[in-house]
Write a protein that holds these residues in place. Sequence first.
Motif, mmCIF file in Angstrom:
data_model
loop_
_atom_site.group_PDB
_atom_site.id
_atom_site.type_symbol
_atom_site.label_atom_id
_atom_site.label_comp_id
_atom_site.label_asym_id
_atom_site.label_seq_id
_atom_site.Cartn_x
_atom_site.Cartn_y
_atom_site.Cartn_z
ATOM 1 N N LEU A 142 0.772 -1.396 0.294
ATOM 2 C CA LEU A 142 -0.081 -0.154 0.230
ATOM 3 C C LEU A 142 0.932 1.094 0.181
ATOM 4 O O LEU A 142 0.510 2.407 0.360
ATOM 5 C CB LEU A 142 -0.983 0.169 1.253
ATOM 6 N N ASN A 143 2.193 1.613 -0.770
ATOM 7 C CA ASN A 143 2.513 2.803 -0.826
ATOM 8 C C ASN A 143 2.007 3.905 -1.490
ATOM 9 O O ASN A 143 2.140 4.104 -2.676
ATOM 10 C CB ASN A 143 4.161 1.635 -1.361
ATOM 11 N N GLU A 147 -6.482 5.965 0.992
ATOM 12 C CA GLU A 147 -7.172 5.607 2.307
ATOM 13 C C GLU A 147 -8.528 5.815 2.493
ATOM 14 O O GLU A 147 -8.582 7.459 3.004
ATOM 15 C CB GLU A 147 -7.063 4.882 2.942
ATOM 16 N N PHE A 148 -10.131 5.906 2.129
ATOM 17 C CA PHE A 148 -11.269 5.962 2.164
ATOM 18 C C PHE A 148 -11.967 5.577 3.330
ATOM 19 O O PHE A 148 -11.608 4.279 3.696
ATOM 20 C CB PHE A 148 -11.766 5.511 1.005
ATOM 21 N N LEU A 149 -12.464 6.273 4.373
ATOM 22 C CA LEU A 149 -12.857 5.738 5.791
ATOM 23 C C LEU A 149 -13.937 5.619 5.561
ATOM 24 O O LEU A 149 -15.122 6.328 5.558
ATOM 25 C CB LEU A 149 -12.493 6.086 7.126
ATOM 26 N N SER A 169 -8.729 1.585 0.250
ATOM 27 C CA SER A 169 -7.684 1.613 -0.677
ATOM 28 C C SER A 169 -7.594 1.507 -1.944
ATOM 29 O O SER A 169 -7.982 0.733 -2.565
ATOM 30 C CB SER A 169 -6.299 0.639 -0.080
ATOM 31 N N MET A 170 -7.111 2.357 -2.583
ATOM 32 C CA MET A 170 -7.159 2.910 -3.856
ATOM 33 C C MET A 170 -5.918 3.406 -4.299
ATOM 34 O O MET A 170 -4.641 4.036 -3.565
ATOM 35 C CB MET A 170 -7.974 3.627 -4.499
ATOM 36 N N HIS A 186 -10.287 10.757 4.759
ATOM 37 C CA HIS A 186 -9.557 10.027 4.390
ATOM 38 C C HIS A 186 -7.771 10.795 4.671
ATOM 39 O O HIS A 186 -7.712 11.413 5.046
ATOM 40 C CB HIS A 186 -9.752 10.170 2.135
ATOM 41 N N TYR A 187 -7.036 9.205 3.494
ATOM 42 C CA TYR A 187 -6.175 9.846 4.591
ATOM 43 C C TYR A 187 -4.750 9.334 3.438
ATOM 44 O O TYR A 187 -5.269 8.251 2.651
ATOM 45 C CB TYR A 187 -5.055 9.471 5.293
ATOM 46 N N VAL A 188 -3.378 9.611 3.419
ATOM 47 C CA VAL A 188 -2.715 8.500 2.361
ATOM 48 C C VAL A 188 -1.798 8.707 3.250
ATOM 49 O O VAL A 188 -0.859 8.499 4.030
ATOM 50 C CB VAL A 188 -2.023 9.962 1.553
ATOM 51 N N MET A 189 -1.218 7.163 2.821
ATOM 52 C CA MET A 189 0.148 6.229 3.418
ATOM 53 C C MET A 189 1.393 6.566 2.756
ATOM 54 O O MET A 189 1.457 7.339 2.175
ATOM 55 C CB MET A 189 -0.582 4.471 3.122
#
Length: 212
Positions: A142-143, A147-149, A169-170, A186-189
């Motif tokens: 998941l680099n 990601e959406f909650l 995850s996208m 949402h957030y970014v890994m």
Amino acid sequence: MPAASGPEPQMGWHFAVPMLRWCAPDSGALNEALEALILARRAVGPEAHLSNVGGWQSHPDLFDGPAPCIGTLRRHIVSLMRIVMAVPAGGDRTRIEGQLGLTGWANVNRDGDFNRVHDHPGSHWSGVYYVSLGEPDPGTELNGAIEFLDPRPSANMPIPGYRAGSAMSMLPAAGEFILFPSWIQHYVMPFRGRGDRISIAFNAGLKDYRVL
């Protein structure tokens, strides 16, 4: 969903979250121009600090510039907004018309940078366009994924076989747009790898709109 008639049961989906994904064809030249523009702006110095941990963000005035690549990006977003306004969640034939307001900002993440959980208040639709993915470490799961909650508060009691209660995850591609309602968190890994991972986030809101 109307009551079913006849002997067959009727299955429907409700409380779904509308999202749109699209890869712009022939985006190579567009991405080269956007990358040069953004990196030149980053070289001037820090601008904004919103959801990012590490990395660099511009002020939300990216669409105010006269560069042709910005005009192309704006036209793509307007076209995608016409799609999401023509097909509201629920599948009816409603059409929405109004004056579109658009703001956007650039993000540049490097190794270890990420974005905290957030949403985009004050607009209707939000999205991100991916200019460059950098050189991701292939061994990292998941680099740099977005990601959406799950927004349903009781989805922590999932039904077997139905996905619920976890993040979706996208993993994007360079040249890809992702549009989503501004209220979804949402957030970014973290990005792990070399080079610059460059994206453009945007908010779109309708003024004086009407439902037809």
